[in-house]
Design a protein around this motif. Sequence first.
Motif, PDB file in Angstrom:
ATOM      1  N   THR A 189       0.830  -1.205   0.000  1.00 31.94           N
ATOM      2  CA  THR A 189       0.000   0.000   0.000  1.00 31.94           C
ATOM      3  C   THR A 189       0.865   1.255   0.000  1.00 31.94           C
ATOM      4  OG1 THR A 189      -1.728  -1.176   1.213  1.00 31.94           O
ATOM      5  CG2 THR A 189      -1.837   1.218   1.213  1.00 31.94           C
ATOM      6  N   THR A 190       1.944   1.218   0.771  1.00 28.40           N
ATOM      7  CA  THR A 190       2.874   2.351   0.797  1.00 28.40           C
ATOM      8  C   THR A 190       3.465   2.614  -0.576  1.00 28.40           C
ATOM      9  OG1 THR A 190       3.444   2.016   3.126  1.00 28.40           O
ATOM     10  CG2 THR A 190       5.051   3.192   1.772  1.00 28.40           C
ATOM     11  N   LEU A 191       3.886   1.550  -1.241  1.00 25.66           N
ATOM     12  CA  LEU A 191       4.465   1.694  -2.577  1.00 25.66           C
ATOM     13  C   LEU A 191       3.453   2.291  -3.546  1.00 25.66           C
ATOM     14  CD1 LEU A 191       6.888   1.210  -4.417  1.00 25.66           C
ATOM     15  CD2 LEU A 191       6.010  -1.105  -4.834  1.00 25.66           C
ATOM     16  N   ALA A 192       2.227   1.772  -3.523  1.00 26.89           N
ATOM     17  CA  ALA A 192       1.184   2.274  -4.419  1.00 26.89           C
ATOM     18  C   ALA A 192       0.856   3.737  -4.121  1.00 26.89           C
ATOM     19  CB  ALA A 192      -0.068   1.414  -4.281  1.00 26.89           C
ATOM     20  N   ALA A 193       0.787   4.093  -2.840  1.00 24.22           N
ATOM     21  CA  ALA A 193       0.479   5.472  -2.461  1.00 24.22           C
ATOM     22  C   ALA A 193       1.577   6.423  -2.917  1.00 24.22           C
ATOM     23  CB  ALA A 193       0.284   5.563  -0.949  1.00 24.22           C
ATOM     24  N   GLY A 194       2.841   5.998  -2.760  1.00 19.58           N
ATOM     25  CA  GLY A 194       3.955   6.838  -3.184  1.00 19.58           C
ATOM     26  C   GLY A 194       3.916   7.115  -4.674  1.00 19.58           C
ATOM     27  N   VAL A 195       3.625   6.090  -5.455  1.00 20.52           N
ATOM     28  CA  VAL A 195       3.538   6.263  -6.916  1.00 20.52           C
ATOM     29  C   VAL A 195       2.368   7.177  -7.279  1.00 20.52           C
ATOM     30  CG1 VAL A 195       3.090   5.068  -9.095  1.00 20.52           C
ATOM     31  CG2 VAL A 195       4.648   4.060  -7.414  1.00 20.52           C
ATOM     32  N   ALA A 196       1.231   6.988  -6.609  1.00 22.01           N
ATOM     33  CA  ALA A 196       0.041   7.780  -6.918  1.00 22.01           C
ATOM     34  C   ALA A 196       0.202   9.252  -6.558  1.00 22.01           C
ATOM     35  CB  ALA A 196      -1.168   7.202  -6.173  1.00 22.01           C
ATOM     36  N   SER A 209       7.057  16.977  -5.618  1.00 19.91           N
ATOM     37  CA  SER A 209       6.242  15.779  -5.382  1.00 19.91           C
ATOM     38  C   SER A 209       7.113  14.531  -5.304  1.00 19.91           C
ATOM     39  CB  SER A 209       5.182  15.619  -6.484  1.00 19.91           C
ATOM     40  OG  SER A 209       5.734  15.131  -7.687  1.00 19.91           O
ATOM     41  N   ILE A 210       8.146  14.462  -6.125  1.00 19.79           N
ATOM     42  CA  ILE A 210       9.043  13.301  -6.103  1.00 19.79           C
ATOM     43  C   ILE A 210       9.837  13.263  -4.798  1.00 19.79           C
ATOM     44  CG2 ILE A 210      11.086  12.278  -7.174  1.00 19.79           C
ATOM     45  CD1 ILE A 210      10.012  13.311  -9.864  1.00 19.79           C
ATOM     46  N   VAL A 211      10.378  14.419  -4.409  1.00 23.91           N
ATOM     47  CA  VAL A 211      11.153  14.485  -3.164  1.00 23.91           C
ATOM     48  C   VAL A 211      10.278  14.090  -1.969  1.00 23.91           C
ATOM     49  CG1 VAL A 211      12.323  16.053  -1.559  1.00 23.91           C
ATOM     50  CG2 VAL A 211      12.772  16.213  -4.027  1.00 23.91           C
ATOM     51  N   ALA A 212       9.067  14.630  -1.920  1.00 25.81           N
ATOM     52  CA  ALA A 212       8.171  14.330  -0.807  1.00 25.81           C
ATOM     53  C   ALA A 212       7.745  12.859  -0.822  1.00 25.81           C
ATOM     54  CB  ALA A 212       6.943  15.226  -0.860  1.00 25.81           C
ATOM     55  N   ALA A 213       7.495  12.312  -2.020  1.00 23.90           N
ATOM     56  CA  ALA A 213       7.094  10.910  -2.121  1.00 23.90           C
ATOM     57  C   ALA A 213       8.211   9.986  -1.655  1.00 23.90           C
ATOM     58  CB  ALA A 213       6.690  10.581  -3.554  1.00 23.90           C
ATOM     59  N   LEU A 214       9.441  10.336  -1.981  1.00 22.02           N
ATOM     60  CA  LEU A 214      10.581   9.527  -1.520  1.00 22.02           C
ATOM     61  C   LEU A 214      10.737   9.640  -0.002  1.00 22.02           C
ATOM     62  CD1 LEU A 214      13.213  10.280  -4.312  1.00 22.02           C
ATOM     63  CD2 LEU A 214      12.035   8.110  -3.885  1.00 22.02           C
ATOM     64  N   ARG A 215      10.553  10.851   0.507  1.00 23.52           N
ATOM     65  CA  ARG A 215      10.625  11.051   1.962  1.00 23.52           C
ATOM     66  C   ARG A 215       9.538  10.222   2.666  1.00 23.52           C
ATOM     67  NH1 ARG A 215      12.437  11.128   6.823  1.00 23.52           N
ATOM     68  NH2 ARG A 215      11.163  12.339   8.275  1.00 23.52           N
ATOM     69  N   TYR A 216       8.408  10.096   2.012  1.00 21.38           N
ATOM     70  CA  TYR A 216       7.323   9.280   2.553  1.00 21.38           C
ATOM     71  C   TYR A 216       7.624   7.793   2.456  1.00 21.38           C
ATOM     72  CZ  TYR A 216       3.122   6.411   1.869  1.00 21.38           C
ATOM     73  OH  TYR A 216       2.214   5.386   1.908  1.00 21.38           O
ATOM     74  N   ALA A 217       7.986   7.347   1.276  1.00 18.81           N
ATOM     75  CA  ALA A 217       8.017   5.905   1.002  1.00 18.81           C
ATOM     76  C   ALA A 217       9.260   5.192   1.514  1.00 18.81           C
ATOM     77  CB  ALA A 217       7.869   5.668  -0.500  1.00 18.81           C
ATOM     78  N   VAL A 218      10.440   5.798   1.376  1.00 15.36           N
ATOM     79  CA  VAL A 218      11.676   5.065   1.673  1.00 15.36           C
ATOM     80  C   VAL A 218      11.760   4.631   3.137  1.00 15.36           C
ATOM     81  CG1 VAL A 218      14.187   5.221   1.752  1.00 15.36           C
ATOM     82  CG2 VAL A 218      12.947   6.049  -0.265  1.00 15.36           C
ATOM     83  N   PRO A 219      11.661   5.542   4.116  1.00 11.65           N
ATOM     84  CA  PRO A 219      11.742   5.086   5.519  1.00 11.65           C
ATOM     85  C   PRO A 219      10.551   4.220   5.932  1.00 11.65           C
ATOM     86  CG  PRO A 219      11.222   7.417   5.430  1.00 11.65           C
ATOM     87  CD  PRO A 219      11.550   7.011   4.043  1.00 11.65           C
ATOM     88  N   THR A 220       9.397   4.476   5.329  1.00  9.62           N
ATOM     89  CA  THR A 220       8.211   3.690   5.679  1.00  9.62           C
ATOM     90  C   THR A 220       8.349   2.263   5.181  1.00  9.62           C
ATOM     91  OG1 THR A 220       6.901   5.710   5.462  1.00  9.62           O
ATOM     92  CG2 THR A 220       5.697   3.644   5.607  1.00  9.62           C
ATOM     93  N   LEU A 221       8.792   2.105   3.944  1.00 10.67           N
ATOM     94  CA  LEU A 221       8.999   0.765   3.398  1.00 10.67           C
ATOM     95  C   LEU A 221      10.086   0.016   4.161  1.00 10.67           C
ATOM     96  CD1 LEU A 221       8.779   1.457  -0.445  1.00 10.67           C
ATOM     97  CD2 LEU A 221       7.228   0.028   0.904  1.00 10.67           C
ATOM     98  N   ARG A 222      11.125   0.742   4.578  1.00 12.52           N
ATOM     99  CA  ARG A 222      12.190   0.096   5.350  1.00 12.52           C
ATOM    100  C   ARG A 222      11.632  -0.463   6.660  1.00 12.52           C
ATOM    101  NH1 ARG A 222      15.303   4.297   6.184  1.00 12.52           N
ATOM    102  NH2 ARG A 222      16.381   4.068   4.184  1.00 12.52           N
ATOM    103  N   ALA A 223      10.817   0.331   7.349  1.00 14.51           N
ATOM    104  CA  ALA A 223      10.242  -0.109   8.618  1.00 14.51           C
ATOM    105  C   ALA A 223       9.267  -1.265   8.411  1.00 14.51           C
ATOM    106  CB  ALA A 223       9.542   1.052   9.307  1.00 14.51           C
TER     107      ALA A 223
END
Length: 287
Positions: A189-196, A209-223
Amino acid sequence: MDLRSFLQLVRAPAGLTVVGDATAGMASAGRTGLVPRLGLPVASVLLYWGGMALNDAADAELDRVERPERPIPSGRISRRGAVGVAGALTVAGLAVAGLTGGRSSLAVAVPLAASVWTYDLVAKRGWTGPLVMGACRGLDVLLGAGRDGAAAAARPALVMAGHTASVTTLSRGEVHGAEPATAAVAAATTLAAGVAAVRPEPTAAGVVSIVAALRYAVPTLRAQAGAVADPSAPVVRSATRRGILAMVPLQAALTARAGRPVDALVLLGIDALGVVLGRRAKGREIT
C-alpha cells in the motif's frame, strides 16, 4: 485539569499529522483564499484532538492495565472529563470548519466528526475498524476540498484513506505481534500510495512531489519490510509509528502533485519540525 495532562490526553504533537489533509484537499480542488487555507487545517486538528480524548475515555479500563501512565488511569483526568473535552473539541472543530470553509466544508465536517466518534465508540476493535479510520482520513482531505470540490479531491482522499487503513491494520499487532502478510500488505500500500502521489513532469511541482514521495516511502517501506521479516510487537510498533509520521510527507507529495509546491514545502517543514521534536523527546527520556 492541568495543561500538561490536557496535551497528553489529546496527543497534541500528533495533531501535526492531520494539518496537511485539508491542504491537499484544497490544492486538488483548486480552492483559494487565506481564511480557509489557515482555518480548515485548524478544524482538522481540533477534530483529531477530540478523537484522541474520546479514544482514551473509551479505552480507560484497558489503559489501567496496559498504559497506566496515561492521564485517565493515572487519575489526573476523569473519564467524564475526557468525554467533555472530546465533545468541546468536536464542537469547536465543526464551528471552525463552518466559519472558515462555509457550508461546503461543514457538509463534510459533520460526517467526519460522526466517523471519528463511531470509530472510537463502536468500530475500533471490530473488523471494520481500519475501514472507518481510513474513512476518517479521507473525509479529512475532503474537508479541505469541501462538498463542491469532493470529486476533484478523490485521488488524495483515497490515497490517504488507503495508507491510514493499512497502518491501522498493522497497528493491531503492537501488543502481541502481527502476521508477516499484514506487514506485506502495508508495504504494498505504501508503494502504491507513493507512486500515486507523484507528478511526473520536470516542473517545480513535479520535483517537489518526487522528493516528498521519496521522503514518505523510503523510511516507511524500510520499517514495514522489517516487520515482514520480524513481525514481533516491538518491530510492529516501530513500523506503525513510522507509518503515522509518514502521513505528513505523503500529504506534501499530494499537495505538490496538485500544483502547489510552496504549500508542499511548508508541509515538509512541518515534517522536519516533527523530527526535531521527536529527537528532543527521546533525549529527555534518556536523560
